[in-house]
Design an enzyme around this catalytic site. Structure first.
Site, PDB file in Angstrom:
ATOM      1  N   SER A  62     -16.668 -35.359  40.971  1.00 14.01           N
ATOM      2  CA  SER A  62     -15.347 -36.003  41.022  1.00 14.01           C
ATOM      3  C   SER A  62     -15.255 -37.177  41.992  1.00 14.01           C
ATOM      4  O   SER A  62     -14.304 -37.950  41.935  1.00 14.01           O
ATOM      5  CB  SER A  62     -14.268 -34.984  41.406  1.00 14.01           C
ATOM      6  OG  SER A  62     -14.083 -34.065  40.358  1.00 14.01           O
ATOM      7  N   LYS A  65     -14.535 -40.517  40.457  1.00 12.09           N
ATOM      8  CA  LYS A  65     -13.269 -40.887  39.809  1.00 12.09           C
ATOM      9  C   LYS A  65     -12.612 -42.158  40.362  1.00 12.09           C
ATOM     10  O   LYS A  65     -12.096 -42.966  39.585  1.00 12.09           O
ATOM     11  CB  LYS A  65     -12.293 -39.703  39.865  1.00 12.09           C
ATOM     12  CG  LYS A  65     -12.722 -38.545  38.961  1.00 12.09           C
ATOM     13  CD  LYS A  65     -11.860 -37.308  39.215  1.00 12.09           C
ATOM     14  CE  LYS A  65     -12.278 -36.124  38.356  1.00 12.09           C
ATOM     15  NZ  LYS A  65     -11.593 -34.877  38.755  1.00 12.09           N
ATOM     16  N   TYR A 189     -17.746 -39.306  30.490  1.00 10.62           N
ATOM     17  CA  TYR A 189     -17.223 -38.618  31.679  1.00 10.62           C
ATOM     18  C   TYR A 189     -18.296 -37.722  32.309  1.00 10.62           C
ATOM     19  O   TYR A 189     -18.481 -37.728  33.531  1.00 10.62           O
ATOM     20  CB  TYR A 189     -15.977 -37.810  31.306  1.00 10.62           C
ATOM     21  CG  TYR A 189     -15.459 -36.974  32.438  1.00 10.62           C
ATOM     22  CD1 TYR A 189     -14.853 -37.565  33.538  1.00 10.62           C
ATOM     23  CD2 TYR A 189     -15.602 -35.586  32.433  1.00 10.62           C
ATOM     24  CE1 TYR A 189     -14.402 -36.796  34.603  1.00 10.62           C
ATOM     25  CE2 TYR A 189     -15.155 -34.816  33.486  1.00 10.62           C
ATOM     26  CZ  TYR A 189     -14.558 -35.423  34.564  1.00 10.62           C
ATOM     27  OH  TYR A 189     -14.120 -34.666  35.624  1.00 10.62           O
ATOM     28  N   TYR A 240      -6.606 -33.183  45.796  1.00  8.67           N
ATOM     29  CA  TYR A 240      -5.913 -32.193  44.957  1.00  8.67           C
ATOM     30  C   TYR A 240      -4.740 -31.543  45.684  1.00  8.67           C
ATOM     31  O   TYR A 240      -3.944 -32.224  46.319  1.00  8.67           O
ATOM     32  CB  TYR A 240      -6.896 -31.123  44.476  1.00  8.67           C
ATOM     33  CG  TYR A 240      -8.046 -31.667  43.689  1.00  8.67           C
ATOM     34  CD1 TYR A 240      -7.839 -32.451  42.552  1.00  8.67           C
ATOM     35  CD2 TYR A 240      -9.346 -31.409  44.079  1.00  8.67           C
ATOM     36  CE1 TYR A 240      -8.908 -32.940  41.829  1.00  8.67           C
ATOM     37  CE2 TYR A 240     -10.419 -31.894  43.352  1.00  8.67           C
ATOM     38  CZ  TYR A 240     -10.190 -32.661  42.225  1.00  8.67           C
ATOM     39  OH  TYR A 240     -11.243 -33.147  41.512  1.00  8.67           O
ATOM     40  N   VAL A 258     -17.448 -31.624  43.613  1.00 12.43           N
ATOM     41  CA  VAL A 258     -17.765 -30.211  43.684  1.00 12.43           C
ATOM     42  C   VAL A 258     -19.247 -29.962  44.011  1.00 12.43           C
ATOM     43  O   VAL A 258     -19.641 -28.838  44.353  1.00 12.43           O
ATOM     44  CB  VAL A 258     -17.322 -29.537  42.366  1.00 12.43           C
ATOM     45  CG1 VAL A 258     -18.338 -29.749  41.283  1.00 12.43           C
ATOM     46  CG2 VAL A 258     -17.019 -28.074  42.563  1.00 12.43           C
TER      47      VAL A 258
END
Lengths: 305, 305, 305, 305
Positions: A62, A65, A189, A240, A258
Site C-alpha cells: 500500500s 498508493k 494494482y 487508515y 503491509v
C-alpha cells in the site's frame, strides 16, 4: 552526523522489540525474516542517513498508493480524479468491507484499496498490461532515481488469492465507478503492490515529495500542486483508522504497507523510510511506528510542534 | 497594508453571495441578519486586519470546542482525557446519530457533540454551574485578552430544545463514559456554546494558538504541547465530514460554529476568524468557507503548499 | 367456482393498474410486455383456478431460492446448511451491499443473493455445470410435475452483467464461507434464476409445498420437515425489507422474483402464483402484491386471521 | 391429563439446567432466586395446566409490549399507529443503539424499546400519570381476568437507571416522532414494565389473544383484527435478533421479558407462559426457550408443522 547517531540509537532501541506478526494473507510474505529492520533518511539535498538492513528489498504494497495517485493527478488533473475518488477518511469503520460512500458510491479516498483500484483503472486502460506496467515503473523509478522492478512471485501470489480485492472491483464496476473490464486494472494494482524497493529507495521517493516534486538530484518529477494534494491525503487518510492518532502523535504525512514498510514526508526537509516486517492489527510495522514516533519527537518533525 | 486590502477585496467579492440558510434549530439564530459578514486577522505579534462587521457579536457554538478541549488537557493531561474521548475522525457518517466508537463507547473525538459534552462533564463536576461557568469564561477570556460573557437568551433557547444533545448525554451516561449526573454538564455545554465574541475576539483566540499558547500581548495561556494536540485534532476532525476536503483545499486547522463563524490557525503566523450566518448543509458558513479558501490560496497558508 | 370468479374479478380489478417499472438490470427483462398479468391457484388436491396470461413463460429469478434451499436441506440436513447460511432477516438495511453477518460472515439467510449463491456452491461443486444444471432441473421439475428448461438468452445476459453477484461471491470466498472456485457456482446460480415457468407451474410448485412436500398428484418430493423450514424462512425473509409488512398485511409465506412473479403457500390448502412484470422499488410485482393482498383478505388466508 | 404430565416432565427436564445469568441492569432483578421455574398453559376454553412455581409473581418487562401495542391499535386504529411505529424487524443489528429507521426516523417496530416508548407516548398524554396507569392496568387486567398491580420498587429502580431509554426518548423527541413532553411517557413505560403477573396470569392473557381477543370466560377484550396485527408483529419481531431462529425452531408468536418470562400464543388453541430468571445474551430465559421448543415439538404447535 547527529542524525546518523540518532538513527543508530533508535535502531538499537527497537531491534529486539518482537511484538507484531508477519503478514500472512499471501504465503510469500509469511516467509520473511522477522528480524529485518532498516531506517533510511534522505534529505531534500540528497544527503543519506541509514541504520540496519537498508539494502534489503521488500514489496511496496500500500505504500505505492500515494504514487499512483500522483500519477493519476498528473495525467488527468484534480477535478477528473475527484469525480472518481473522494478525499475523506473512512472513520473507525465497524466493517472494513465498506470503503465506498453510501450516496455517490465513490471510494472514500485513494488510500483504501477501493480507491487505489479505481486509480489503477484510470491509468491507460486501453493499453496492454505490459505497457501499463512499463509506464508505472518509469513513473515510480523517476521518484527513486533508478529503474525499479516487480517481484513476480509476490505478484502471482497476490493475484491468485485476492478475493477481497476482486469483490471490491466488481462492486465498483456494478456502480459504474469503474467502466470497462476490471481484470487488467486489478493486475496493474497487484503489480504496483509488488514493486520492489529498499528503504533508501523509498526514502528517496519520499524526499522527492518533500522537495516539492523535484528529485534531490534536481530534476522535476511532478508539479508542486500535485505534491500538496498527495501530502494532504496522506495526512488525513494514509494511516487508515489510526489517521487521527498518527496526526496527534507523529504529525507528518505518512503511508504504510503491509510488507512492513512506512514512509513519511517532512516538507522542505526530508523523506524517511522504515522497514520491519512484524505488523500490528492495523497493518502497520510495529518497529516502524515506534521509530517514526521517536524521530518525530527528537528531530521536532511534527507539523504543529 | 497588502493584507488589509486583500481582506477588503475578498469581503467585497462575497458580500452579495447569498447561498446557504440561517441555522434554524433554535429560534434565536434564525432571527439574525443574513447579510452580516466579517473577517478578522490577528498576527502572532498582535497586528490586526479587518473587513466588514468585525464588531458584531455572535455565539461561539461549536467553535468553542477546541478551547474546552484545551481546558481539559491543561487540567488533566493528555492520557486522562484520551481515556474518555478518542482522536479519530468519524468518516462520512451515514447516520449522524452515532458519534461513539462501537467497541469502547468513547466519543470519536472532542469536535463532535458527544466528545464535547464528555469534555464538559470532566470540568469541575463537583462545583455549581455558576462556578463552572466562571472558570470557563476566565479560561476563554485569557485567550481573547478580555472578559467574555454568555448570551443568556441563546443559552435558555438551546437548553430547552436540545433533545439530541440530551439523548447523547444519556447514552454516554448509560455506557459510563460520563459518570455522575448529566444535567449540570449539559448546562455547562450549552453555556460554552452561548459565549459571545466578535471576529476580532475569535481571531485573537486563534492567534494565541498560532503563537504556541502565548497571547499576542505576551502572556502565557496554555502549554505548547497542548496547542499541538488541539491543532492536530482541529485539522483531522474540526470540519466534520468535510475534514478531508478542508485539508485538501484549505490546509490549516480550523473549526466552525453553526452561528456562522469559522476560525483558522496558521502556526507561527496568525489567527483568522470569519463570520457570516448563512450556512451550508454541513453547518459551515458559506461566505466563510469561500473567504478562507481564497485567503489560504492568496497568502499561501496551506501547510503543504 | 367461486374461486374462479374471484380470480377473474381481481384480475379485472388490477389489469389496467399501471404503476411500477420493468426490471432493467438486464436488457432482456426490459423488453417484456408490461401488460402481462396472470394469476393461478392450485389446491393441494390438484384443482386449478386461473385468470389472465397463465400460459406465459417467465424466468423464476429469486422465486427459485426457496427450492434450491430445499434441495440443499434435503441433501445435507438442516445443521450442515445452517453452518453456512443463517436464518435471520436483514432488517431494513440502509445499505443493501451488506448481506453477511458482521461476526460470522455467514449470509443472513438463503433468500438474499449472498445466501442463495452460498447454497449454489454447496450443490455438487465437484461436478460439471451441465451435470449440476441437470440435477437442479430434475429437482425443480418434480415440484412442477413436468420437465423445466432454462432460458439461455436470459442466462447469458445475467452472467455477463452480474458484477454485484460476482462481488458478493468473491467476498464469501474471501471469508471462506464458499470454498473452492466460485465461477461454476455463480453459473449455477444464474441458471436457477433463468429457469422458465408459467404461473400454473409456479402455483403447482407452491401447492407441493402446501401439501407437505407431496405433489398434488400424490408422489413425494421432499420431507415434511424440510417444507416447514422452507416456509419459516419464506415468511420471515422472503419479501426482503417488506417482510414485516407482508406478514402484517398478507400473512402467508411468499417469495417474489424480479421478473414480476410472486408465489405464496397456504399450508394444507393451496399454492398461488401471480405474474406481472411491472415491479416496485422493493423488486416486487405491483399488480402481484395487490392481487395477493386481496386474495388473502377475501379467501381468509392470513395465518392469524 | 397428557398435557399436565408433559409439563411436569419438561419442568423436571430443565429445572437443574443452570445456564444463563440473572438480569443485572437494575439491582432488584439481580436479587431474584435463580432456581424459580414455572410453566402454565391456559386453553381458549379456560382449562389450566401448570408445573413449578406458577404462583410466583414477576414483572412483565418487555412482555408487556404486545399489550400496549394492542391498546394503541384499539384506541387509534392501525393507520394512525403505523404513522408513528413501523412493522419491520431490525435485523441482526451490529449496534443495538439504533432502533429507528434511517429515513423516516420511526422506530422499526413496537417490540423494540424505541417503539414501545413511542406507543406509551400515544396513550392519553394529556392525562396524569396516575390516570394513565389506571387505564393501562384496567386494559391489562381485562386480559388476565382480574386486577393487576405495579411493583413500585422495580418501577423506581427502572426509572432512576434508565439512561438508555431516556436517550432513546430524547432522540425520538428530537425527530418529532414523539411530541410534547417525554418524562410522563417514560414513566408510563416504566410502569408497564413493572406490572406484576405470575405464569397463570400471563398464560391467560396469551389465551385471550389465542381466542381472537375474547377472554376464556367469554367476554370480549379486543377486536379480532387487532389480535391478528399483534400476533403478526410478535412472530416477526417479538424475539428480537433471534426472530428468524424462533420462527424456524418454535414457530408460534411469542414475546420475552428480561425478568425471565416468555409467553407464546397458539391461535385457536392456547396461551403458554414460562418463567425462569436466568437469561441468555439475547435477554431470553434459558429454561424458558428450552421448554417452549420442547412444547412446540411435542404438542405440534409450529404453524408450519
Amino acid at each position: 552526523m547527529k542524525t546518523e547517531l540518532l538513527l543508530k540509537e533508535i535502531h538499537e532501541r527497537y531491534r529486539s522489540f518482537n511484538e507484531g506478526k508477519l503478514a500472512n494473507y499471501i504465503p510469500e510474505l509469511a516467509k520473511v525474516n522477522p528480524n529485518l529492520f532498516a531506517i533510511s533518511i534522505v534529505t531534500t539535498d540528497g544527503e543519506v542517513f541509514e541504520a540496519g538492513d537498508s539494502q534489503q528489498l521488500f514489496t511496496m504494497q500500500s505504500s505505492s498508493k500515494p504514487f499512483t495517485y500522483a500519477m493519476a493527478l498528473s495525467a488527468f488533473g484534480r477535478d477528473k480524479v475527484r469525480e472518481k475518488v473522494g478525499v475523506e477518511p473512512t472513520g473507525t469503520s465497524f466493517n472494513s468491507i465498506v470503503e465506498i460512500e453510501a450516496n455517490t458510491h465513490r471510494p472514500y479516498n485513494p488510500m483504501v484499496n477501493a480507491g487505489a483500484i479505481t486509480i489503477s483503472s484510470m491509468l491507460s486502460p486501453e493499453k496492454s498490461l505490459e505497457k501499463r506496467r512499463e509506464e508505472m515503473l518509469k513513473f515510480f523509478g523517476s521518484f527513486a532515481g533508478h529503474e525499479l522492478s516487480i517481484d513476480e512471485t509476490i505478484y502471482q501470489s497476490e493475484r491468485s488469492t485476492a478475493f477481497r480485492n476482486r469483490s471490491i472491483a466488481n462492486l465498483l464496476r456494478h456502480f459504474q465507478v469503474i467502466n470497462g473490464e476490471i481484470d487488467g486494472s486489478l493486475d496493474l494494482y497487484f503489480s504496483q503492490c509488488s514493486i520492489q524497493v529498499n528503504t533508501r529507495d523509498l526514502a528517496t521517493m519520499a524526499a522527492t515529495l518533500a522537495n516539492g516534486g523535484v528529485h534531490p538530484s534536481k530534476y522535476k518529477v511532478i508539479d508542486r500542486d500535485t505534491v500538496s494534494d498527495v501530502l494532504s491525503i496522506m495526512l488525513s487518510c494514509g494511516m487508515y483508522d489510526t489517521a487521527g492518532e498518527w496526526a496527534y502523535q507523529v504529525g507528518f504525512p505518512a503511508k504504510s504497507g503491509v510488507s512492513g514498510c512506512i514512509f513519511g514526508v517532512i516538507p522542505g526537509k526530508m523523506g524517511i523510510a522504515v522497514y520491519s516486517p512484524l505488523i500490528n492489527e492495523h497493518g502497520h510495522s510495529v518497529r516502524g511506528v515506534k521509530a517514526l514516533q521517536d524521530l518525530s519527537y527528537e528531530l521536532k518533525l511534527h507539523i504543529f510542534r
